[in-house]
Structure formats: structure tokens, C-alpha cells
Design a protein around this motif. Structure first.
Motif, PDB file in Angstrom:
ATOM      1  N   HIS A  40       0.739  -1.264   0.457  1.00 47.17           N
ATOM      2  CA  HIS A  40       0.149   0.343   0.079  1.00 47.17           C
ATOM      3  C   HIS A  40       0.876   0.988   0.033  1.00 47.17           C
ATOM      4  O   HIS A  40       1.252   2.089   1.100  1.00 47.17           O
ATOM      5  N   GLY A  41       1.709   1.427  -0.927  1.00 49.82           N
ATOM      6  CA  GLY A  41       2.630   2.396  -1.517  1.00 49.82           C
ATOM      7  C   GLY A  41       3.907   2.115  -1.520  1.00 49.82           C
ATOM      8  O   GLY A  41       3.760   1.119  -1.950  1.00 49.82           O
ATOM      9  N   PRO A  42       4.834   2.845  -1.504  1.00 46.70           N
ATOM     10  CA  PRO A  42       6.321   2.372  -2.483  1.00 46.70           C
ATOM     11  C   PRO A  42       6.957   1.608  -1.001  1.00 46.70           C
ATOM     12  O   PRO A  42       6.503   1.279  -0.198  1.00 46.70           O
ATOM     13  N   PHE A  43       7.912   0.907  -1.589  1.00 43.54           N
ATOM     14  CA  PHE A  43       8.827   0.144  -0.610  1.00 43.54           C
ATOM     15  C   PHE A  43       9.701   0.729  -0.426  1.00 43.54           C
ATOM     16  O   PHE A  43      10.630   1.346  -0.395  1.00 43.54           O
ATOM     17  N   ALA A  44       9.376   1.299   1.151  1.00 44.72           N
ATOM     18  CA  ALA A  44       9.880   2.353   1.783  1.00 44.72           C
ATOM     19  C   ALA A  44       9.476   1.977   2.967  1.00 44.72           C
ATOM     20  O   ALA A  44       8.148   1.949   3.408  1.00 44.72           O
ATOM     21  N   VAL A  45       9.904   2.648   3.863  1.00 45.60           N
ATOM     22  CA  VAL A  45       9.510   3.269   5.535  1.00 45.60           C
ATOM     23  C   VAL A  45       8.586   3.382   5.813  1.00 45.60           C
ATOM     24  O   VAL A  45       8.772   4.444   4.952  1.00 45.60           O
ATOM     25  N   GLY A  46       7.732   3.188   6.391  1.00 42.08           N
ATOM     26  CA  GLY A  46       6.751   4.012   6.677  1.00 42.08           C
ATOM     27  C   GLY A  46       5.343   2.748   5.909  1.00 42.08           C
ATOM     28  O   GLY A  46       4.091   2.989   6.309  1.00 42.08           O
ATOM     29  N   SER A  47       5.682   2.466   4.934  1.00 39.97           N
ATOM     30  CA  SER A  47       4.671   1.885   3.823  1.00 39.97           C
ATOM     31  C   SER A  47       4.006  -0.030   4.759  1.00 39.97           C
ATOM     32  O   SER A  47       5.254   0.195   5.224  1.00 39.97           O
ATOM     33  N   GLN A  48       2.393   0.347   4.367  1.00 39.15           N
ATOM     34  CA  GLN A  48       2.111  -0.687   4.621  1.00 39.15           C
ATOM     35  C   GLN A  48       1.847  -1.987   4.033  1.00 39.15           C
ATOM     36  O   GLN A  48       1.456  -1.560   2.162  1.00 39.15           O
ATOM     37  N   LEU A  49       1.651  -2.949   3.989  1.00 37.96           N
ATOM     38  CA  LEU A  49       1.603  -4.407   3.350  1.00 37.96           C
ATOM     39  C   LEU A  49       0.493  -5.148   4.285  1.00 37.96           C
ATOM     40  O   LEU A  49       0.477  -5.168   5.364  1.00 37.96           O
ATOM     41  N   THR A  50      -0.296  -5.059   3.171  1.00 40.78           N
ATOM     42  CA  THR A  50      -0.926  -6.441   3.223  1.00 40.78           C
ATOM     43  C   THR A  50      -0.147  -7.714   3.612  1.00 40.78           C
ATOM     44  O   THR A  50      -0.178  -8.005   2.375  1.00 40.78           O
ATOM     45  N   VAL A  51      -0.609  -8.359   4.540  1.00 45.41           N
ATOM     46  CA  VAL A  51       0.384 -10.419   3.946  1.00 45.41           C
ATOM     47  C   VAL A  51      -0.575 -11.701   4.232  1.00 45.41           C
ATOM     48  O   VAL A  51      -1.402 -10.963   5.901  1.00 45.41           O
ATOM     49  N   THR A  52      -0.440 -12.136   3.529  1.00 41.79           N
ATOM     50  CA  THR A  52      -2.334 -13.364   3.313  1.00 41.79           C
ATOM     51  C   THR A  52      -1.538 -14.607   3.924  1.00 41.79           C
ATOM     52  O   THR A  52      -0.223 -14.903   2.516  1.00 41.79           O
ATOM     53  N   PRO A  53      -0.739 -15.127   4.388  1.00 38.57           N
ATOM     54  CA  PRO A  53       0.282 -16.660   4.709  1.00 38.57           C
ATOM     55  C   PRO A  53      -0.265 -17.056   4.481  1.00 38.57           C
ATOM     56  O   PRO A  53      -1.672 -17.040   4.105  1.00 38.57           O
ATOM     57  N   ALA A  54       0.247 -18.511   3.642  1.00 39.24           N
ATOM     58  CA  ALA A  54      -1.074 -19.631   2.876  1.00 39.24           C
ATOM     59  C   ALA A  54      -1.811 -20.058   3.933  1.00 39.24           C
ATOM     60  O   ALA A  54      -1.565 -20.525   5.140  1.00 39.24           O
ATOM     61  N   GLY A  55      -3.200 -19.674   3.427  1.00 36.80           N
ATOM     62  CA  GLY A  55      -3.940 -21.209   4.190  1.00 36.80           C
ATOM     63  C   GLY A  55      -4.167 -19.872   5.736  1.00 36.80           C
ATOM     64  O   GLY A  55      -4.961 -20.351   6.168  1.00 36.80           O
ATOM     65  N   GLN A  56      -3.822 -19.004   6.273  1.00 36.84           N
ATOM     66  CA  GLN A  56      -4.279 -18.373   6.928  1.00 36.84           C
ATOM     67  C   GLN A  56      -5.153 -16.634   6.661  1.00 36.84           C
ATOM     68  O   GLN A  56      -4.993 -16.339   5.332  1.00 36.84           O
ATOM     69  N   GLY A  57      -5.278 -16.064   7.820  1.00 37.85           N
ATOM     70  CA  GLY A  57      -6.012 -15.040   6.887  1.00 37.85           C
ATOM     71  C   GLY A  57      -4.970 -13.674   7.282  1.00 37.85           C
ATOM     72  O   GLY A  57      -4.310 -14.012   7.135  1.00 37.85           O
ATOM     73  N   ALA A  58      -4.968 -12.014   6.565  1.00 33.80           N
ATOM     74  CA  ALA A  58      -4.422 -11.667   6.425  1.00 33.80           C
ATOM     75  C   ALA A  58      -4.254 -10.344   7.481  1.00 33.80           C
ATOM     76  O   ALA A  58      -5.239 -10.727   8.219  1.00 33.80           O
ATOM     77  N   PHE A  59      -2.848  -9.539   7.441  1.00 32.55           N
ATOM     78  CA  PHE A  59      -2.383  -9.062   8.325  1.00 32.55           C
ATOM     79  C   PHE A  59      -2.313  -7.940   7.429  1.00 32.55           C
ATOM     80  O   PHE A  59      -0.974  -8.145   6.971  1.00 32.55           O
ATOM     81  N   LEU A  60      -2.228  -6.588   8.750  1.00 29.82           N
ATOM     82  CA  LEU A  60      -1.142  -5.661   8.332  1.00 29.82           C
ATOM     83  C   LEU A  60       0.077  -5.858   8.633  1.00 29.82           C
ATOM     84  O   LEU A  60       0.184  -5.510  10.114  1.00 29.82           O
ATOM     85  N   SER A  61       1.181  -5.383   7.910  1.00 35.07           N
ATOM     86  CA  SER A  61       1.920  -4.751   8.717  1.00 35.07           C
ATOM     87  C   SER A  61       2.216  -4.116   8.015  1.00 35.07           C
ATOM     88  O   SER A  61       2.795  -3.167   6.873  1.00 35.07           O
TER      89      SER A  61
END
Length: 145
Positions: A40-61
Motif C-alpha cells: 500500500h505505497g512505495p517500497f519504503a519505511v512507513g509503507s504498509q503491506l497486507t500480508v496473507t500467509p498461505a491458508g491463513q487470514g490477512a494482517f497489516l504490516s
């Protein structure tokens, strides 16, 4: 606090490993069974990512540390815990050393960490091998025009 880390070495150059690591976290590269990253933004400090591990729910990092070709780290807040993931790349005589570290911190980390930590980090060796496979493909790809 609870922590663990896994280190592996590849003969590939650090730039190729970094390109693969960046590609995974920007959703440009993937492999079967990989966590899915949605930036959710550039590959830079402060940007967030939604991460979805295989077979699990998503979380924000959130990306909290980023030094090109050296270190990538992100932090996830989860049920009163902080999960901190860091990849550190370094040159060695054999090629490139990569250390993947997980720290779990928070009020209940001493109780939850010993159970949750191994569940999260149990595939670090397989994930590192897949990262190196991707890095090998990056290293052997013809230059972009």
C-alpha cells in the motif's frame, strides 16, 4: 520478549538476493506456498503491506527498516503483541549470508512466544531456500531493456 533467527548462505551475489526479497514484498515475484504481499505505497519505511500467509487470514504490516541490499524489516501488531521480522544480508567469502530474525514482544510474549514463534518460524529454512531459488532466477535473467 521471544526471538529466533535462521541464517543461510548462498553463492549468489547480494544484489540478486535483495532483488528477490524486494520482489516478494512488492508482489512482483512469488512461489507456490509463499505469503502473499499487497503493498500500500512505495517500497519504503512507513509503507504498509497486507500480508496473507498461505491458508491463513490477512494482517497489516509496516515497513520499519530498509537499507538497499542490506536490511529489510517490518512490524505487525497482533492481539497485543508486536511481531518484528528482519532480513539482514551480508557478503561472505562463500557469497551472501541472509539472516531472517523474528522477535515477538508485548505483555504476554513470554507466554505466547514459545508457542506462536515456532509456528511462524518453522518454515524459515524452506522460505530461505525458495528466496535463493528466486534470486538465482533473477541473477540469470537477461537485463531489462
Amino acid at each position: 520478549m521471544w526471538s529466533t533467527e535462521y541464517t543461510a548462505v548462498t553463492p549468489l551475489p547480494r544484489a540478486a538476493v535483495w532483488a528477490a526479497l524486494r520482489g516478494l514484498h512488492t508482489a512482483e515475484l512469488t512461489y507456490d506456498g509463499a505469503d502473499v504481499f499487497e503493498p500500500h505505497g512505495p517500497f519504503a519505511v512507513g509503507s504498509q503491506l497486507t500480508v496473507t500467509p498461505a491458508g491463513q487470514g490477512a494482517f497489516l504490516s509496516t515497513i520499519v527498516e530498509l537499507v538497499e541490499n542490506e536490511v529489510y524489516a517490518d512490524r505487525t501488531e497482533f492481539n497485543g503483541l508486536t511481531l518484528f521480522f528482519r532480513h539482514t544480508l551480508a557478503d561472505t567469502e562463500a557469497g551472501t549470508s541472509v539472516t531472517h530474525r523474528l522477535e515477538i514482544d508485548g505483555e504476554a510474549s513470554d507466554q505466547v512466544g514459545p508457542e506462536l514463534g515456532p509456528q511462524i518460524s518453522g518454515d524459515f529454512d524452506d522460505s530461505m531456500a525458495k528466496l535463493f531459488e528466486l534470486a538465482g532466477a533473477v541473477a540469470s535473467a537477461p537485463p531489462a531493456r
